[in-house]
Design an enzyme around this catalytic site. Structure first.
Site, mmCIF file in Angstrom:
data_model
loop_
_atom_site.group_PDB
_atom_site.id
_atom_site.type_symbol
_atom_site.label_atom_id
_atom_site.label_comp_id
_atom_site.label_asym_id
_atom_site.label_seq_id
_atom_site.Cartn_x
_atom_site.Cartn_y
_atom_site.Cartn_z
ATOM 1 N N HIS A 1 0.866 -1.186 0.000
ATOM 2 C CA HIS A 1 0.000 0.000 0.000
ATOM 3 C C HIS A 1 0.903 1.236 0.000
ATOM 4 O O HIS A 1 1.977 1.216 0.616
ATOM 5 C CB HIS A 1 -0.847 0.061 1.288
ATOM 6 N N CYS B 1 -2.079 2.783 9.195
ATOM 7 C CA CYS B 1 -3.094 1.811 8.765
ATOM 8 C C CYS B 1 -4.293 1.810 9.707
ATOM 9 O O CYS B 1 -5.411 1.527 9.291
ATOM 10 C CB CYS B 1 -2.519 0.405 8.727
HETATM 11 N N1 ARG Z 1 -3.740 -7.241 6.456
HETATM 12 C C1 ARG Z 1 -4.121 -6.019 5.827
HETATM 13 C C2 ARG Z 1 -4.051 -6.164 4.327
HETATM 14 O O1 ARG Z 1 -3.136 -6.771 3.856
HETATM 15 C C3 ARG Z 1 -3.257 -4.882 6.280
HETATM 16 C C4 ARG Z 1 -3.703 -3.551 5.810
HETATM 17 C C5 ARG Z 1 -2.787 -2.445 6.218
HETATM 18 N N2 ARG Z 1 -3.359 -1.194 5.938
HETATM 19 C C6 ARG Z 1 -2.749 -0.157 5.343
HETATM 20 N N3 ARG Z 1 -3.361 0.978 5.295
HETATM 21 N N4 ARG Z 1 -1.592 -0.303 4.764
HETATM 22 O O2 ARG Z 1 -4.892 -5.689 3.594
#
Ligand code: ARG
Length: 281
Positions: free
Chosen positions: A177, A271
């Protein structure tokens, strides 16, 4: 940015923020959709809650408003509220998740905003994982693609918000991300991990932000870029000591926090935090 008289270190000013968060009551790692997740490793949900409560309390101490959305039992990743939507000028673009495991979170966040009086709501046509991939920097929006959000969602966001959206291509699956590879510090300052971007996106970042803070591989690997700035205070994982030093040198006040249990799902401070930008803010 105002320069203080004796030195070149700028004086930083915090702006009060409104955040939406989700308590990790049902947090677990039961599937693997990013390289940090290992379902065979035990997760201490109580510890995750304790660490998260500290983050929530910290925002309160900094003068920010924190609202909560109810966690859903079948959504172990719902604690990562940043992925739930993107809110700019009170306008809300819903999220549409790439992975089936998280699909139910999109409508849940959308319903929260509808229930809380948001009227300009756009149900997304293309895959976008909210503020995980959309970072608002002043009048523009930086948008990640490569692993999760579709490039088409960038055009969709540009149309809906009426702000320029600049696409950034992520190339390292550990930084899947945009908010794991870059953080917005002020309207025109960012910090990022150059190694997480394609050569073209790296060139764009150098052009847009020639004086950006650059993260070392070590700071990036402890999720140091998954940080939340209010313009003065920068909340980031406490292990990112190199970034903390660089931020201090630039007049920011870094505040390290331990969110290691939530790192098992591939996320940290940013996150867990969705910024609700209303027109007055
Ligand atoms: N386990 C989640 C995923 O892989 C983690 C999300 C993390 N969020 C972020 N904003 N980077 O989607």
């Amino acid at each position: 940015m105002v320069q203080s008289p004796q030195s070149a270190v700028p004086v930083r000013h915090a702006r009060r923020r409104r955040y939406l968060m989700c308590r990790p009551t049902h947090f677990d790692v039961t599937y693997r959709i990013n390289p940090w997740m290992d379902p065979s490793k035990p997760v201490d949900t109580d510890l995750a809650v304790t660490q998260w409560e500290k983050l929530r309390a910290l925002y309160g101490e900094l003068g920010h408003e924190v609202e909560l959305i109810d966690p859903l039992p079948d959504c172990p990743d719902m604690v990562y509220a940043a992925n739930g939507a993107t809110v700019v000028d009170g306008k809300l673009l819903g999220a549409r998740f790439r992975n089936e495991e998280r699909a139910a979170e999109g409508p849940a966040y959308l319903a929260w905003f509808r229930d809380n009086g948001f009227e300009e709501v756009n149900e997304p046509e293309h895959v976008n994982e909210g503020e995980g991939d959309f970072l608002v920097a002043g009048s523009r929006i930086l948008a990640g693609t490569g692993f999760r959000s579709s490039p088409r969602s960038h055009a969709e966001a540009e149309d809906f918000f009426g702000r320029p959206v600049i696409s950034m291509e992520l190339t390292d699956e550990r930084y899947y991300h945009l908010d794991t590879a870059m953080a917005v510090l002020t309207d025109d300052e960012v910090m990022y991990n150059p190694a997480a971007f394609s050569p073209g996106s790296r060139a764009v970042l150098e052009e847009l932000f020639p004086t950006a803070v650059l993260a070392s591989p070590q700071d990036a690997a402890v999720f140091g870029l998954n940080a939340v700035s209010d313009g003065r205070h920068v909340v980031l994982p406490d292990a990112a000591t190199g970034l903390a030093r660089q931020l201090r040198e630039r007049g920011f006040e870094p505040i390290g926090i331990d969110l290691t249990e939530l790192l098992k799902g591939g996320g940290s401070a940013k996150c867990c935090t969705l910024e609700v930008r209303t027109p007055a803010a």
